[in-house]
Structure formats: structure tokens, C-alpha cells
Design a protein around this motif. Structure first.
Motif, mmCIF file in Angstrom:
data_model
loop_
_atom_site.group_PDB
_atom_site.id
_atom_site.type_symbol
_atom_site.label_atom_id
_atom_site.label_comp_id
_atom_site.label_asym_id
_atom_site.label_seq_id
_atom_site.Cartn_x
_atom_site.Cartn_y
_atom_site.Cartn_z
ATOM 1 N N HIS A 68 0.620 -1.135 -0.147
ATOM 2 C CA HIS A 68 0.345 -0.102 0.313
ATOM 3 C C HIS A 68 0.835 1.124 -0.039
ATOM 4 O O HIS A 68 0.598 2.624 -0.389
ATOM 5 C CB HIS A 68 -1.085 -0.145 1.324
ATOM 6 N N HIS A 69 1.982 0.998 0.489
ATOM 7 C CA HIS A 69 2.878 2.301 0.745
ATOM 8 C C HIS A 69 4.306 2.886 -0.075
ATOM 9 O O HIS A 69 4.615 3.585 -0.358
ATOM 10 C CB HIS A 69 2.984 2.261 2.127
ATOM 11 N N MET A 70 4.348 1.535 -1.532
ATOM 12 C CA MET A 70 6.073 1.239 -1.637
ATOM 13 C C MET A 70 5.361 0.892 -2.811
ATOM 14 O O MET A 70 5.077 -0.098 -3.555
ATOM 15 C CB MET A 70 6.860 0.676 -0.963
ATOM 16 N N GLY A 71 5.835 1.347 -4.044
ATOM 17 C CA GLY A 71 6.501 1.345 -5.119
ATOM 18 C C GLY A 71 7.470 0.172 -5.725
ATOM 19 O O GLY A 71 8.948 1.117 -4.806
ATOM 20 N N MET A 72 7.863 -0.584 -5.941
ATOM 21 C CA MET A 72 9.183 -0.767 -6.846
ATOM 22 C C MET A 72 9.108 -1.396 -7.963
ATOM 23 O O MET A 72 8.439 -1.627 -8.871
ATOM 24 C CB MET A 72 9.484 -2.051 -5.978
ATOM 25 N N VAL A 73 10.631 -0.330 -8.501
ATOM 26 C CA VAL A 73 10.846 -1.468 -10.409
ATOM 27 C C VAL A 73 12.594 -1.754 -10.669
ATOM 28 O O VAL A 73 13.116 -0.581 -9.780
ATOM 29 C CB VAL A 73 10.652 0.412 -11.364
ATOM 30 N N PHE A 74 12.533 -2.496 -11.385
ATOM 31 C CA PHE A 74 13.221 -3.680 -11.053
ATOM 32 C C PHE A 74 14.434 -3.556 -12.777
ATOM 33 O O PHE A 74 13.915 -2.900 -13.399
ATOM 34 C CB PHE A 74 14.190 -4.323 -10.445
ATOM 35 N N PHE A 107 -2.357 -5.315 -11.568
ATOM 36 C CA PHE A 107 -2.339 -6.463 -11.214
ATOM 37 C C PHE A 107 -1.812 -6.198 -9.241
ATOM 38 O O PHE A 107 -2.362 -7.451 -8.663
ATOM 39 C CB PHE A 107 -0.829 -7.463 -11.609
ATOM 40 N N PRO A 108 -1.047 -5.506 -9.137
ATOM 41 C CA PRO A 108 -0.735 -5.769 -7.397
ATOM 42 C C PRO A 108 -2.107 -4.741 -6.720
ATOM 43 O O PRO A 108 -2.261 -4.881 -5.839
ATOM 44 C CB PRO A 108 -0.038 -4.127 -7.838
ATOM 45 N N LEU A 109 -3.027 -4.028 -7.256
ATOM 46 C CA LEU A 109 -4.239 -3.881 -6.503
ATOM 47 C C LEU A 109 -5.504 -5.395 -6.998
ATOM 48 O O LEU A 109 -6.007 -4.407 -5.875
ATOM 49 C CB LEU A 109 -5.529 -2.935 -7.504
ATOM 50 N N ARG A 151 2.526 -0.332 -13.511
ATOM 51 C CA ARG A 151 2.200 -0.783 -12.642
ATOM 52 C C ARG A 151 2.930 -0.404 -10.973
ATOM 53 O O ARG A 151 1.957 -0.354 -10.140
ATOM 54 C CB ARG A 151 3.634 -3.158 -12.779
ATOM 55 N N SER A 152 4.130 0.056 -10.738
ATOM 56 C CA SER A 152 4.731 0.401 -9.467
ATOM 57 C C SER A 152 3.418 1.362 -8.719
ATOM 58 O O SER A 152 3.748 1.193 -7.679
ATOM 59 C CB SER A 152 6.213 0.868 -9.509
ATOM 60 N N LEU A 153 2.960 2.527 -10.449
ATOM 61 C CA LEU A 153 2.961 3.178 -9.711
ATOM 62 C C LEU A 153 1.174 2.857 -9.268
ATOM 63 O O LEU A 153 0.249 3.819 -8.679
ATOM 64 C CB LEU A 153 2.757 4.672 -10.915
ATOM 65 N N ALA A 154 0.271 2.154 -9.912
ATOM 66 C CA ALA A 154 -1.431 1.931 -9.446
ATOM 67 C C ALA A 154 -1.240 2.061 -8.244
ATOM 68 O O ALA A 154 -2.523 2.545 -8.204
ATOM 69 C CB ALA A 154 -1.203 0.151 -10.248
ATOM 70 N N VAL A 155 -0.124 1.607 -7.060
ATOM 71 C CA VAL A 155 -0.820 1.284 -6.088
ATOM 72 C C VAL A 155 -0.810 2.538 -5.068
ATOM 73 O O VAL A 155 -1.360 2.516 -4.542
ATOM 74 C CB VAL A 155 0.152 0.305 -5.109
ATOM 75 N N GLU A 156 -0.212 3.665 -6.196
ATOM 76 C CA GLU A 156 -0.305 4.889 -5.273
ATOM 77 C C GLU A 156 1.202 5.165 -4.231
ATOM 78 O O GLU A 156 0.858 5.438 -2.932
ATOM 79 C CB GLU A 156 -1.261 5.980 -5.011
ATOM 80 N N PRO A 157 2.044 4.891 -3.991
ATOM 81 C CA PRO A 157 2.795 4.366 -3.290
ATOM 82 C C PRO A 157 3.036 5.795 -3.153
ATOM 83 O O PRO A 157 3.630 7.049 -3.926
ATOM 84 C CB PRO A 157 4.030 4.053 -3.599
ATOM 85 N N ARG A 191 5.123 14.099 -7.573
ATOM 86 C CA ARG A 191 6.011 14.572 -7.005
ATOM 87 C C ARG A 191 6.216 14.097 -5.636
ATOM 88 O O ARG A 191 5.848 13.867 -4.731
ATOM 89 C CB ARG A 191 5.607 15.965 -6.571
ATOM 90 N N LYS A 192 6.691 12.060 -6.210
ATOM 91 C CA LYS A 192 6.536 11.108 -5.034
ATOM 92 C C LYS A 192 8.757 11.271 -4.405
ATOM 93 O O LYS A 192 9.249 11.495 -4.826
ATOM 94 C CB LYS A 192 6.824 9.809 -6.319
ATOM 95 N N THR A 193 8.375 10.717 -3.344
ATOM 96 C CA THR A 193 9.394 9.937 -2.975
ATOM 97 C C THR A 193 10.843 9.064 -3.063
ATOM 98 O O THR A 193 9.758 8.413 -3.583
ATOM 99 C CB THR A 193 8.899 10.019 -1.440
ATOM 100 N N ILE A 194 11.334 9.511 -3.859
ATOM 101 C CA ILE A 194 12.282 8.065 -4.951
ATOM 102 C C ILE A 194 13.385 8.296 -4.672
ATOM 103 O O ILE A 194 13.987 9.156 -3.814
ATOM 104 C CB ILE A 194 12.530 8.538 -6.691
ATOM 105 N N VAL A 195 14.012 6.793 -4.207
ATOM 106 C CA VAL A 195 15.045 6.735 -3.812
ATOM 107 C C VAL A 195 15.108 5.884 -5.223
ATOM 108 O O VAL A 195 15.150 4.427 -5.989
ATOM 109 C CB VAL A 195 15.185 5.199 -3.247
ATOM 110 N N PHE A 196 16.439 5.939 -6.239
ATOM 111 C CA PHE A 196 16.799 5.767 -7.392
ATOM 112 C C PHE A 196 18.193 5.245 -7.196
ATOM 113 O O PHE A 196 19.718 5.485 -6.582
ATOM 114 C CB PHE A 196 16.874 6.561 -8.689
ATOM 115 N N ILE A 197 18.314 3.636 -8.047
ATOM 116 C CA ILE A 197 19.686 3.160 -8.079
ATOM 117 C C ILE A 197 20.686 3.335 -9.300
ATOM 118 O O ILE A 197 19.702 3.048 -10.385
ATOM 119 C CB ILE A 197 19.905 1.770 -7.513
#
Length: 351
Positions: free
Chosen positions: A120-126, A143-145, A191-197, A229-235
Motif C-alpha cells: 500500500h505504501h511502496m512501489g518498486m521497479v527493477f 495486478f498489484p491492485l 504497475r508500480s504507480l498503480a498502488v499510489e505509493p 512529486r513522489k519520494t524516490i530512491v533511485f539506484i
């Protein structure tokens, strides 16, 4: 350099709240890692760890990610950046430390609570898109919904919004095999944004793409962030990519964070020789931001304007035709000051 913003300019906005914080986070690999007394000062020594047959993949990391910023973690292969981002979401269990998300210590959360937070609070893209081949674009994004138990009508409506947001409207019925690499990655992003992380993790999401598609995806990412304006950790391991995207960057080496700062900080004020070598080939005009050089006072009303966070390199073309100064604006459109041609020329000549 030109005198920076002087008295009379618009007051600085309050610093954003910290969304995610690491405190003395360690991740050790090897037999007996969980029982090793890493909190003792002498136990953290590299020789002691080696003697115990342990590897410090993440070593005493302390950092904070602010709400609404793009925080890039970078380093060479094996530096620990991907292990760290997995520790932040507890996909990998840290050996020691605290990880605070909205003030809640994730390392004290139950497995059930962590599943709730990730759903419900995190989105992940690899790097690898990991799309489900038997599902259409719409099915993949929704799918995540579906996992959350959202009803079909609602989840498909939200999925269509995300598909439109990433520029794939009209391809809802396509399957992954019918899409290009860049389009597949857009599906992964949708897909990762669909959950509105609240918090969005991206681990080298563009590194498998061809250079032109990669640049296109970076542009798309910048556009999405300007809207969301998401909070993003980008590797990433690519410094050019980092300076294009980042508000701040953490550089890692051998599992430890060597320096945290803006792209400008890292290039102009490297903490050590390792950071200096990392940033050696970067032109100052790519990292010095307009806000660092702007002066108080408005530019002529017919002059173009540029956002304060833009790199100086992006402003050169605005001075065509002998224009001597341009306006500087905040993200919300407020006029903050002016930027002079002389200031831009000085930075451009410094290489």
C-alpha cells in the motif's frame, strides 16, 4: 562567480520532512552473521569481519531521504547499492540498525505489517521488467491492485489512468512480447504507480535499455516526477544519469556511504579522492544549478524564464540574440530573481 541570491529575495522554503531514514544500518553475509556483535566498535573493523568469515555488504549507513525528492544511490558494481535498497524495504533483512519510514521502525514491524506497507505504501521497479507474459498491459498494471483485493472495475480504471500517464494509451490489450524494451519498462513503471505509493524504489530501471531509449525514459521519468512529486530512491552506476535525475546523491564504496550531497556538491566539493575520480569528467555547467548563480531582482518582462533547479548548461540557448539576463522562477511559477549572461559564460568556460 556571480554574487548569489542577495537580501530582498524570496525567503527559502522550509526543508521537507524526512520520509525515510537509515541509522547505523549493516548487512553482513556469512555463517554466524546474525549473532555477530557488530554494535561493538572494535567488531566493525574490516580485519575482524574477515577473521570471522563475514562480508560487510552494507556498512554503517546513515542517511535520510526527504519527502518529494529524488535520492540517487550510486557506486561501482559490488559497492552495496542494490543490497542497501533491498534492506530499505526489508526484501533483504538488515543485520543491525534502524530504518524509519514515516517515523516507524521497519525492523520492528511484523511480517504481516511489512506486507501491508509494501502493498500500500511502496512501489518498486527493477532492471528486469518482470512482466507477467500471459497478462496484457492492462492486466499487468492492474495486478498489484488485484492482490490488494480491489474490485475489477476500480482496479482497471486506475490502471488505465497509469497507462495513460506513462504514454501507452491505446496499448492496453497488448502483451509484453508485442512491446519494445522501453514500452515494457513503461508498463513496469505504471504497475508500480498503480498502488499510489508514498515511496518509490527504482533499482537501475533503465540500464538494460539502448542509449536512445534510456535517454527517452529519463525524460519520461523527469516528466512523471514533475506531475507526481513522489519520494524516490533511485539506484544507478551511471553518474550522467544521476546528475540528470537527482536532487541529492549518495556515493557508496565497499558497502559504506562515502558522501551525500547535491550533484553540485559532489563535483565542486568532493569528500575524498574516490568521489573526485567518480566526478572528474563532469562539466561544471551540467551540475551547477541556476539557483546557485541567480541574483536578486526581476529580469525584463519580455525575457524568458528558467526554473531554479535547471543546470546552467540548459540555459545557454536562452541568451541568443545578445540577451543579457533572464528570469528565474520557482517550481510554482513565482519569480525568484534573475540570471545574467556573464554568470553563465563564466561557468561554461570553467569546463
Amino acid at each position: 562567480m556571480t554574487t548569489p541570491m542577495q537580501q530582498g529575495a524570496a525567503p527559502a522554503a522550509a526543508a521537507p520532512a524526512t520520509k525515510l531514514e537509515c541509522r547505523s544500518v549493516w548487512k553482513l553475509f556469512g555463517a554466524g552473521a546474525e549473532g555477530y556483535p557488530i554494535d561493538r566498535p572494535e567488531a566493525a573493523d574490516s580485519a575482524r569481519l574477515a577473521q570471522a568469515g563475514l562480508v560487510g555488504a552494507v556498512r554503517d549507513v546513515n542517511l535520510g531521504v526527504r519527502e518529494g525528492e529524488i535520492f540517487v544511490i550510486m557506486g561501482l558494481s559490488g559497492s552495496g547499492k542494490s543490497t542497501l535498497v533491498r534492506c530499505l524495504s526489508r526484501l533483504v533483512e538488515p543485520t543491525h540498525g534502524e530504518i524509519l519510514f514515516n517515523g516507524e521502525n521497519l525492523l520492528a514491524a511484523s511480517p504481516k505489517r511489512m506486507i501491508e506497507i509494501r502493498r500500500h505504501h511502496m512501489g518498486m521497479v527493477f532492471q528486469h521488467f518482470a512482466l507477467l507474459p500471459h497478462l496484457s498491459v492492462l492486466g499487468n498494471v492492474a495486478f498489484p491492485l488485484e492482490v490488494q483485493g480491489v474490485g475489477r472495475a476500480e482496479r482497471e480504471a486506475r490502471a488505465r489512468q497509469m497507462i495513460s500517464l506513462v504514454g501507452l494509451e491505446g496499448r492496453e490489450g497488448f502483451f509484453p512480447r508485442e512491446l519494445s524494451g522501453g514500452q515494457q519498462q513503461r508498463v513496469g513503471i505504471a504497475r508500480s504507480l498503480a498502488v499510489e505509493p508514498e515511496l518509490w524504489f527504482l533499482d537501475e530501471p533503465f540500464s538494460a535499455l539502448d542509449p536512445l531509449i534510456r535517454r527517452e525514459m529519463q525524460d519520461e521519468f523527469i516528466r512523471l516526477q514533475s506531475v507526481l512529486r513522489k519520494t524516490i530512491v533511485f539506484i544507478t552506476h551511471d553518474f550522467d544519469e544521476a546528475i540528470r535525475l537527482a536532487d541529492r546523491i549518495a556515493i557508496m564504496k565497499d558497502g559504506a556511504v562515502v558522501q551525500v550531497g547535491t550533484p553540485e556538491d559532489l563535483v565542486l566539493r568532493p569528500a575524498d579522492d574516490y568521489v573526485a575520480e567518480f566526478t572528474r569528467g563532469v562539466a561544471q555547467a551540467k551540475v551547477v544549478r541556476v539557483g546557485s548563480l541567480m541574483e536578486a531582482g526581476a529580469a525584463p518582462t519580455d525575457a524568458p524564464t528558467v526554473e531554479e533547479g535547471a543546470p546552467i548548461a540548459d540555459t545557454a540557448s536562452l541568451f541568443a540574440g545578445g540577451l543579457q539576463e533572464i528570469g528565474v522562477r520557482a517550481r510554482d511559477g513565482r519569480v525568484l530573481g534573475r540570471l545574467t549572461r556573464d554568470a553563465v559564460v563564466t561557468v561554461m568556460m570553467q569546463g
